[in-house]
Design a protein around this motif. Structure first.
Motif: not given
Ligand code: SAM
Lengths: 250, 215
Positions: B195, B198-199, B202-203, B206, B210
């Motif tokens: 988890d 994965t976070t 993904n951070v 993102a 951006t």
């Protein structure tokens, strides 16, 4: 006797009750165009994962009828529509026309048509008959609803017996140290990023505040039971940044 | 009107805090591999037509929980829970499933429910040109990378290609990672690790996106 007007939270500010609906509408009117980018920013991209988990755990299958309440730009509607097939149906319902318009265009561009309906409706007074849906979802929407108890009762009413409600919502972070970091992110970094990306610091500030005012995991579970659900449970994701509450009507 | 209180809610048994991340990740991997293969298929997935609006449960032992394959015009969805019963069930071994495109057969397999439907699915899978070994290597490679604690760096390395054949990796994974994991709390910590990574990725993704869109 002095008559005090009933008030309700709008983020951390108290506003007259009927004004909240207008204010929330204002927030989503102003973010509709940038909503998808905003979601990525707010959740650092993890919202995709949360939504995927929600779809998986729904147990959805072809032929089912789904309500995606506060469906906004249609992330969940899109995935459910692909799964319910031609015999099934998904209704995207939202109080805000701008969000629904953005969502409808987006879904049509993605080739999703034929089994999706779009409706403008308030969660507190759903424009559907009793026992209509096999599954109802409300993702990142309940915290914006003025009378949450009423919305939960309505959701219960429109579910078929055996139907399931799934509420995906920011919740209470369970790990204290992480909670501190998360607070800093929400109140210091997030509004600034909102300003940078959408030139709309105030809306992002509201979003951060509304998350903190939303009932925590246990409270929401109790509210679901009180609203009539025969069984309710929740699942924390990422230390409780988000919780998935599920309720069943038997 | 059908009163469906006796439908099975596969995920009902989960406790409040459990989320079966490895299983969710497996279903997602299989789903994206299958749909990509259908898109690239010369027949555009015609062989799946007779399965439209049906659900097939596939148990890939030693993984206990079945995966449900949903077929609609838009996609083949793969998910870990289902309300109600599947139209047909296939019980096989993960390794045999992986080798299906090579062997064109599933040895030691039990079909139940609408067995003709199950057979259509097996035939349709055979008609696709999928290198499951290569594709699933990402999945098992990732899991093993998390487990041995190489962190993000080894995650990126495994994305570039795993040297071992996947059968070997899978076998080790199944023997040492699934069957030999002794305690519930170890499994929990492991899932938490997955988890977290994965976070973090993904951070990262993102942030990069951006930067790309704002620069
Ligand atoms: C944060 S967005 C979530 C959109 C979508 N469900 C998603 O997850 O991406 C919240 C949505 O709730 C809608 N909303 C707010 N109050 C509502 C109400 N009382 N009834 C229906 N929808 C409402 C807003 O218009 C907005 O589209």
């Amino acid at each position: 006797m002095s008559q005090t007007k009933p008030t309700i939270d709008f983020g951390f500010t108290e506003v007259p009750l009927q004004e909240k609906v207008k204010k929330v509408k204002g927030v989503f009117d102003s973010v509709a165009g940038n909503y998808d980018i905003m979601n990525d920013v707010m959740s650092l991209g993890v919202h995709r994962l949360w939504k995927r988990h929600t779809i998986e755990l729904s147990g959805i299958r072809p032929g089912k009828v789904v309500l995606d309440l506060a469906g906004g730009t249609g992330d969940l509607t899109k995935e459910f529509a692909k799964r319910v097939g031609k015999e099934g149906k998904v209704v995207l319902a939202d109080i805000n026309e701008s969000m629904v318009r953005v969502g409808r265009d987006r879904l049509i561009n993605a080739g999703i048509a034929g089994n999706v309906e779009y409706t403008i409706t308030n969660a507190e007074a759903l424009a559907f008959p009793d026992n209509t849906f096999d599954l109802a979802t409300i993702a990142f929407g309940l915290r914006n609803v003025t009378n949450k108890d009423k919305a939960l009762e309505e959701l219960y009413r429109v579910l078929k017996p055996g139907g399931q409600l799934m509420i995906l919502e920011f919740s209470k972070v369970t790990q204290p140290l992480f909670a501190k970091f998360y607070d800093f992110y929400s109140f210091n970094i997030l509004p600034k990023m909102g300003k940078l990306i959408a030139n709309d610091e105030a809306s992002y500030q509201y979003l951060a505040e509304s998350i903190r005012m939303h009932p925590d995991q246990e409270t929401l579970k109790q509210m679901m039971l009180t609203a009539g659900f025969d069984k309710a449970e929740y699942l924390n994701m990422n230390e409780g940044i988000v919780a998935l509450h599920r309720g069943w009507k038997y | 009107m059908s009163h469906n209180t006796n439908e099975t809610h596969a995920s009902d048994q989960r406790t409040n805090s459990e989320l079966d991340l490895p299983l969710l990740s497996l279903s997602k991997t299989i789903e994206s591999v299958l749909n990509t293969a259908v898109r690239l298929d010369e027949m555009e997935g015609q062989s799946f037509l007779s399965l439209e609006d049906k659900v097939i449960a596939v148990t890939l032992s030693p993984i206990k929980q079945p995966l449900y394959f949903l077929f609609t015009k838009s996609m083949i969805a793969v998910q870990s829970s289902l309300v109600g019963e599947a139209d047909a069930s296939i019980q096989t071994h993960l390794l045999d499933f992986v080798r299906l495109p090579l062997n064109h057969a599933l040895p030691n397999t039990t079909l139940s429910g609408d067995t003709q439907l199950a057979q259509y699915f097996i035939d349709a899978l055979c008609s696709l040109d999928i290198d499951w070994e290569e594709q699933l290597s990402h999945y098992t490679g990732d899991l093993i990378a998390f487990k041995v604690g190489h962190g993000i760096r080894s995650l990126f390395n495994t994305q570039q290609g795993v040297k071992d054949t996947v059968s070997q990796t899978l076998k080790e994974f199944l023997q040492f990672e699934i069957e030999a994991v002794p305690t519930q709390s170890q499994v929990k910590r492991f899932c938490q690790g997955v988890d977290d990574i994965t976070t973090q990725t993904n951070v990262l993704e993102a942030r990069i996106n951006t930067l790309l869109t704002t620069s």
